[in-house]
Scaffold this motif. Structure first.
Motif, PDB file in Angstrom:
ATOM      1  N   VAL A  24       4.108   5.601  -5.675  1.00  0.00           N
ATOM      2  CA  VAL A  24       4.054   5.649  -7.133  1.00  0.00           C
ATOM      3  C   VAL A  24       2.980   6.627  -7.602  1.00  0.00           C
ATOM      4  O   VAL A  24       3.214   7.444  -8.494  1.00  0.00           O
ATOM      5  N   LEU A  25       1.790   6.583  -7.006  1.00  0.00           N
ATOM      6  CA  LEU A  25       0.724   7.516  -7.377  1.00  0.00           C
ATOM      7  C   LEU A  25       1.123   8.956  -7.066  1.00  0.00           C
ATOM      8  O   LEU A  25       0.839   9.865  -7.847  1.00  0.00           O
ATOM      9  N   GLY A  26       1.781   9.170  -5.957  1.00  0.00           N
ATOM     10  CA  GLY A  26       2.252  10.511  -5.612  1.00  0.00           C
ATOM     11  C   GLY A  26       3.251  11.033  -6.629  1.00  0.00           C
ATOM     12  O   GLY A  26       3.216  12.206  -7.013  1.00  0.00           O
ATOM     13  N   LEU A  27       4.162  10.172  -7.082  1.00  0.00           N
ATOM     14  CA  LEU A  27       5.126  10.576  -8.107  1.00  0.00           C
ATOM     15  C   LEU A  27       4.447  10.907  -9.430  1.00  0.00           C
ATOM     16  O   LEU A  27       4.820  11.865 -10.109  1.00  0.00           O
ATOM     17  N   ILE A  28       3.431  10.140  -9.805  1.00  0.00           N
ATOM     18  CA  ILE A  28       2.700  10.409 -11.042  1.00  0.00           C
ATOM     19  C   ILE A  28       2.038  11.776 -10.969  1.00  0.00           C
ATOM     20  O   ILE A  28       2.129  12.582 -11.900  1.00  0.00           O
ATOM     21  N   PHE A  29       1.357  12.067  -9.862  1.00  0.00           N
ATOM     22  CA  PHE A  29       0.705  13.364  -9.709  1.00  0.00           C
ATOM     23  C   PHE A  29       1.721  14.502  -9.648  1.00  0.00           C
ATOM     24  O   PHE A  29       1.487  15.579 -10.192  1.00  0.00           O
ATOM     25  N   ILE A  56       0.839  -1.208   0.000  1.00  0.00           N
ATOM     26  CA  ILE A  56       0.000   0.000   0.000  1.00  0.00           C
ATOM     27  C   ILE A  56       0.869   1.251   0.000  1.00  0.00           C
ATOM     28  O   ILE A  56       0.601   2.203  -0.741  1.00  0.00           O
ATOM     29  N   LEU A  57       1.922   1.265   0.802  1.00  0.00           N
ATOM     30  CA  LEU A  57       2.814   2.421   0.828  1.00  0.00           C
ATOM     31  C   LEU A  57       3.551   2.598  -0.501  1.00  0.00           C
ATOM     32  O   LEU A  57       3.728   3.725  -0.972  1.00  0.00           O
ATOM     33  N   SER A  58       3.952   1.496  -1.123  1.00  0.00           N
ATOM     34  CA  SER A  58       4.611   1.580  -2.428  1.00  0.00           C
ATOM     35  C   SER A  58       3.656   2.132  -3.481  1.00  0.00           C
ATOM     36  O   SER A  58       4.038   2.972  -4.301  1.00  0.00           O
ATOM     37  N   LEU A  59       2.416   1.680  -3.450  1.00  0.00           N
ATOM     38  CA  LEU A  59       1.417   2.177  -4.389  1.00  0.00           C
ATOM     39  C   LEU A  59       1.166   3.669  -4.176  1.00  0.00           C
ATOM     40  O   LEU A  59       1.081   4.437  -5.140  1.00  0.00           O
ATOM     41  N   ALA A  60       1.083   4.085  -2.922  1.00  0.00           N
ATOM     42  CA  ALA A  60       0.877   5.504  -2.623  1.00  0.00           C
ATOM     43  C   ALA A  60       2.067   6.332  -3.107  1.00  0.00           C
ATOM     44  O   ALA A  60       1.885   7.433  -3.640  1.00  0.00           O
TER      45      ALA A  60
END
Length: 128
Positions: free
Chosen positions: A28-33, A22-26
């Motif tokens: 990655v999504l943060g980097l995309i945004f 979950i932290l890794s996904l968060a």
């Protein structure tokens, strides 16, 4: 080692693994945004040439054909764009054409226009 000791030892590792995913996904999504935000900000740094040309309206006539109204260097043009024929000048306007105000679509609630304006503001797009 007994069976109950094995299940208690496995439970924290499963929870820890899920938390790590979950932290890794968060992350990655943060980097995309963050990259999307930077890309939008860097587009504004292109200089004065960015406002030299603008597309005011477009209308699809078929799957690969469009009519587009553009402004370039203070002049207004109506262009026909197609896959086979390329781009053709249909009309050159001496002044910007005046278009009637768009009528609201039937069946939309009264707050739809206000919502559309707020959504455009939130996305950082200029309203006409």
């Amino acid at each position: 080692m007994s069976a109950s000791a094995a299940t208690t030892a496995a439970a924290p590792s499963v929870a820890g693994g899920a938390l790590e995913v979950i932290l890794s996904l968060a992350l990655v999504l943060g980097l995309i945004f963050a990259f999307a935000f930077l890309a939008r900000r860097l587009q504004g740094l292109r200089g004065s040439r960015a406002g030299a040309m603008a597309v005011h309206a477009g209308l699809a006539l078929g799957p690969k054909e469009r009519v587009v109204w553009i402004e370039a260097a203070g002049q207004h043009f109506l262009l026909g764009v197609s896959a086979g024929g390329g781009v053709q000048l249909l009309h050159r306007y001496e002044q910007a054409p005046e278009l009637p105000a768009a009528a609201p679509l039937p069946g939309l609630p009264p707050f739809a226009d206000a919502f559309a304006e707020k959504l455009k503001d939130a996305l950082g797009r200029k309203t006409a």
